[in-house]
Scaffold this motif. Sequence first.
Motif, PDB file in Angstrom:
ATOM      1  N   SER A  57       3.190 -10.247  -7.708  1.00  0.00           N
ATOM      2  CA  SER A  57       3.354  -9.540  -6.446  1.00  0.00           C
ATOM      3  C   SER A  57       4.258 -10.353  -5.523  1.00  0.00           C
ATOM      4  O   SER A  57       4.329 -11.576  -5.621  1.00  0.00           O
ATOM      5  N   ARG A 101       6.005  -1.441  -8.768  1.00  0.00           N
ATOM      6  CA  ARG A 101       6.086  -0.621  -7.567  1.00  0.00           C
ATOM      7  C   ARG A 101       6.566  -1.466  -6.400  1.00  0.00           C
ATOM      8  O   ARG A 101       6.203  -2.636  -6.277  1.00  0.00           O
ATOM      9  N   LEU A 102       7.362  -0.846  -5.549  1.00  0.00           N
ATOM     10  CA  LEU A 102       7.762  -1.446  -4.279  1.00  0.00           C
ATOM     11  C   LEU A 102       7.270  -0.503  -3.197  1.00  0.00           C
ATOM     12  O   LEU A 102       7.601   0.684  -3.215  1.00  0.00           O
ATOM     13  N   VAL A 103       6.461  -1.011  -2.281  1.00  0.00           N
ATOM     14  CA  VAL A 103       5.932  -0.181  -1.195  1.00  0.00           C
ATOM     15  C   VAL A 103       6.399  -0.731   0.140  1.00  0.00           C
ATOM     16  O   VAL A 103       6.568  -1.944   0.310  1.00  0.00           O
ATOM     17  N   ARG A 104       6.625   0.191   1.081  1.00  0.00           N
ATOM     18  CA  ARG A 104       7.124  -0.163   2.413  1.00  0.00           C
ATOM     19  C   ARG A 104       6.012   0.034   3.429  1.00  0.00           C
ATOM     20  O   ARG A 104       5.283   1.013   3.386  1.00  0.00           O
ATOM     21  N   ASP A 105       5.915  -0.888   4.344  1.00  0.00           N
ATOM     22  CA  ASP A 105       4.942  -0.821   5.432  1.00  0.00           C
ATOM     23  C   ASP A 105       5.330   0.327   6.373  1.00  0.00           C
ATOM     24  O   ASP A 105       6.469   0.390   6.839  1.00  0.00           O
ATOM     25  N   LEU A 106       4.399   1.221   6.651  1.00  0.00           N
ATOM     26  CA  LEU A 106       4.673   2.359   7.531  1.00  0.00           C
ATOM     27  C   LEU A 106       4.898   1.939   8.982  1.00  0.00           C
ATOM     28  O   LEU A 106       5.546   2.660   9.736  1.00  0.00           O
ATOM     29  N   LYS A 143       5.678 -10.382  -1.270  1.00  0.00           N
ATOM     30  CA  LYS A 143       5.647  -9.872   0.101  1.00  0.00           C
ATOM     31  C   LYS A 143       6.999 -10.220   0.708  1.00  0.00           C
ATOM     32  O   LYS A 143       7.364 -11.395   0.771  1.00  0.00           O
ATOM     33  N   PHE A 187       7.957  -5.095   3.013  1.00  0.00           N
ATOM     34  CA  PHE A 187       7.686  -4.504   1.703  1.00  0.00           C
ATOM     35  C   PHE A 187       6.692  -5.378   0.940  1.00  0.00           C
ATOM     36  O   PHE A 187       6.634  -6.594   1.144  1.00  0.00           O
ATOM     37  N   SER A 241       5.624  -5.771  -3.265  1.00  0.00           N
ATOM     38  CA  SER A 241       5.914  -5.342  -4.631  1.00  0.00           C
ATOM     39  C   SER A 241       4.770  -5.758  -5.538  1.00  0.00           C
ATOM     40  O   SER A 241       4.116  -6.778  -5.310  1.00  0.00           O
TER      41      SER A 241
END
Length: 102
Positions: A10, A45-50, A12, A56, A58
């Motif tokens: 992971s 997966r790569l996710v973005r902070d709303l 950050k 991000f 990962s």
Amino acid sequence: MLQENKYWSSGKWQVKEGSADEFIDRWREFLTWTGKEHQGLLGARLVRDLRDPNAFVSFASWHDLDSMRAWQASPEFTERLNAASALCEDMQSGGYEVVVDI
């Protein structure tokens, strides 16, 4: 728990202002290369902070610990990781093992 979902890497990522789109492209290239060259990768997966479009996280799932470590030890890993992290103000990463799965 399924063995193939036990090991995770992971990251950050805090991306510099104005660099998010390029960062996403570099991260995609990095993990696309990973999938082609390292068969132990199960998915990423790569996710973005709303709340912060430049933040991000990962995640990558690995078949086994040796596969994950071989990926991290490869010279290309460092080159490709550096290409993505060059666009960041801060980047932290690690390897993880699932200890509880509900």
